[in-house]
Every structure is written in C-alpha cells, then in structure tokens.
Write a protein that holds these residues in place. Structure first.
Motif, PDB file in Angstrom:
ATOM      1  N   THR A   1      71.546 -25.208   9.437  1.00 34.82           N
ATOM      2  CA  THR A   1      70.096 -24.458   9.199  1.00 34.82           C
ATOM      3  C   THR A   1      69.700 -23.253   9.988  1.00 34.82           C
ATOM      4  O   THR A   1      69.506 -22.104   9.661  1.00 34.82           O
ATOM      5  CB  THR A   1      69.226 -25.533   9.383  1.00 34.82           C
ATOM      6  OG1 THR A   1      69.442 -26.475   8.353  1.00 34.82           O
ATOM      7  CG2 THR A   1      67.871 -24.821   8.679  1.00 34.82           C
ATOM      8  N   GLU A   2      70.365 -23.358  11.307  1.00 35.07           N
ATOM      9  CA  GLU A   2      69.845 -22.218  12.291  1.00 35.07           C
ATOM     10  C   GLU A   2      70.882 -21.130  12.122  1.00 35.07           C
ATOM     11  O   GLU A   2      70.146 -19.993  12.340  1.00 35.07           O
ATOM     12  CB  GLU A   2      69.895 -22.929  13.699  1.00 35.07           C
ATOM     13  CG  GLU A   2      69.673 -21.914  14.829  1.00 35.07           C
ATOM     14  CD  GLU A   2      67.851 -21.333  14.512  1.00 35.07           C
ATOM     15  OE1 GLU A   2      67.866 -20.370  14.759  1.00 35.07           O
ATOM     16  OE2 GLU A   2      67.149 -22.197  14.204  1.00 35.07           O
TER      17      GLU A   2
ATOM     18  N   ARG B   1      69.625 -19.229   9.116  1.00 32.61           N
ATOM     19  CA  ARG B   1      68.340 -18.483   9.346  1.00 32.61           C
ATOM     20  C   ARG B   1      68.831 -17.380  10.102  1.00 32.61           C
ATOM     21  O   ARG B   1      68.101 -16.108   9.966  1.00 32.61           O
ATOM     22  CB  ARG B   1      67.441 -19.285  10.238  1.00 32.61           C
ATOM     23  CG  ARG B   1      66.741 -20.244   9.433  1.00 32.61           C
ATOM     24  CD  ARG B   1      65.554 -21.103  10.310  1.00 32.61           C
ATOM     25  NE  ARG B   1      64.959 -22.012   9.263  1.00 32.61           N
ATOM     26  CZ  ARG B   1      64.569 -23.218   9.858  1.00 32.61           C
ATOM     27  NH1 ARG B   1      64.757 -23.566  11.163  1.00 32.61           N
ATOM     28  NH2 ARG B   1      63.993 -23.982   8.981  1.00 32.61           N
ATOM     29  N   GLN B   2      69.573 -17.468  11.082  1.00 32.52           N
ATOM     30  CA  GLN B   2      69.997 -16.112  11.747  1.00 32.52           C
ATOM     31  C   GLN B   2      70.858 -15.239  11.025  1.00 32.52           C
ATOM     32  O   GLN B   2      70.861 -14.096  10.979  1.00 32.52           O
ATOM     33  CB  GLN B   2      71.194 -16.669  12.902  1.00 32.52           C
ATOM     34  CG  GLN B   2      70.212 -17.436  14.087  1.00 32.52           C
ATOM     35  CD  GLN B   2      71.051 -17.986  15.281  1.00 32.52           C
ATOM     36  OE1 GLN B   2      72.208 -17.780  15.285  1.00 32.52           O
ATOM     37  NE2 GLN B   2      70.469 -18.561  16.191  1.00 32.52           N
TER      38      GLN B   2
ATOM     39  N   ARG C   1      67.757 -17.569   3.193  1.00 35.28           N
ATOM     40  CA  ARG C   1      66.609 -18.459   3.658  1.00 35.28           C
ATOM     41  C   ARG C   1      66.438 -19.779   2.691  1.00 35.28           C
ATOM     42  O   ARG C   1      66.285 -20.740   3.296  1.00 35.28           O
ATOM     43  CB  ARG C   1      65.370 -17.663   3.725  1.00 35.28           C
ATOM     44  CG  ARG C   1      64.657 -17.960   5.046  1.00 35.28           C
ATOM     45  CD  ARG C   1      63.574 -16.925   5.240  1.00 35.28           C
ATOM     46  NE  ARG C   1      64.006 -15.761   5.947  1.00 35.28           N
ATOM     47  CZ  ARG C   1      64.133 -14.458   5.441  1.00 35.28           C
ATOM     48  NH1 ARG C   1      63.655 -14.119   4.228  1.00 35.28           N
ATOM     49  NH2 ARG C   1      64.606 -13.518   6.274  1.00 35.28           N
TER      50      ARG C   1
END
Length: 82
Positions: free
Chosen positions: A2-3, A6-7, A48
């Motif tokens: 998930t991170e 997002r990045q 996203r």
C-alpha cells in the motif's frame, strides 16, 4: 504494498505536473497541456484507488474523470469557435 502504491501515485502526480509545465512552455496551448495533466491525475487517482480501495478514493477518481471530461470538452468547444 500500500505504501509503495501511495508513493507511486505521488510520483505520477509530480511527473504529470512537470510534464504539463514542459508541454505548456513548449506548445503555448492550454488544451493539450490540461489534457496531459488530467490524464496523469487520473492515473494517480486510479493508483491511489488500488492502494486503498474506499468510497472516498473511488469518489476522487470519479470526480477526476468528470473534471477531465468537462474541462477538455469546454476547451475543445472554445477552440472550435476561434
């Protein structure tokens, strides 16, 4: 994961802004610049959405599509009148 998504969405947004500025400076035309920017913003919104599927992220992606379609249609109509 998930991170990372997002990045990636943030990176796509930044690259979209950079690309739009370059196209705007090169072509000096609004329609292709806005079309390019909204395409990148749509891509970032979809990334996203994949990162954290929620009603909010779905609404943001849908709003981005709606704004993209309205702005591009308006710019095309304005260009056709001139």
């Amino acid at each position: 994961m998930t991170e990372l998504l997002r990045q990636t969405a943030l990176l796509v947004t930044l690259l979209g802004l950079l690309s739009a500025v370059c196209v705007g400076l090169r072509l000096r035309r609004v329609q292709p610049t806005v079309a390019l920017l909204t395409d990148f913003l749509l891509a970032a919104g979809l990334i996203r959405l994949a990162a954290a599927p929620s009603w909010t992220s779905l609404a943001v992606a849908a709003a981005t599509v709606a704004v993209r379609m309205l702005v591009n249609a308006g710019l095309r109509a304005t260009a056709a009148r001139h």
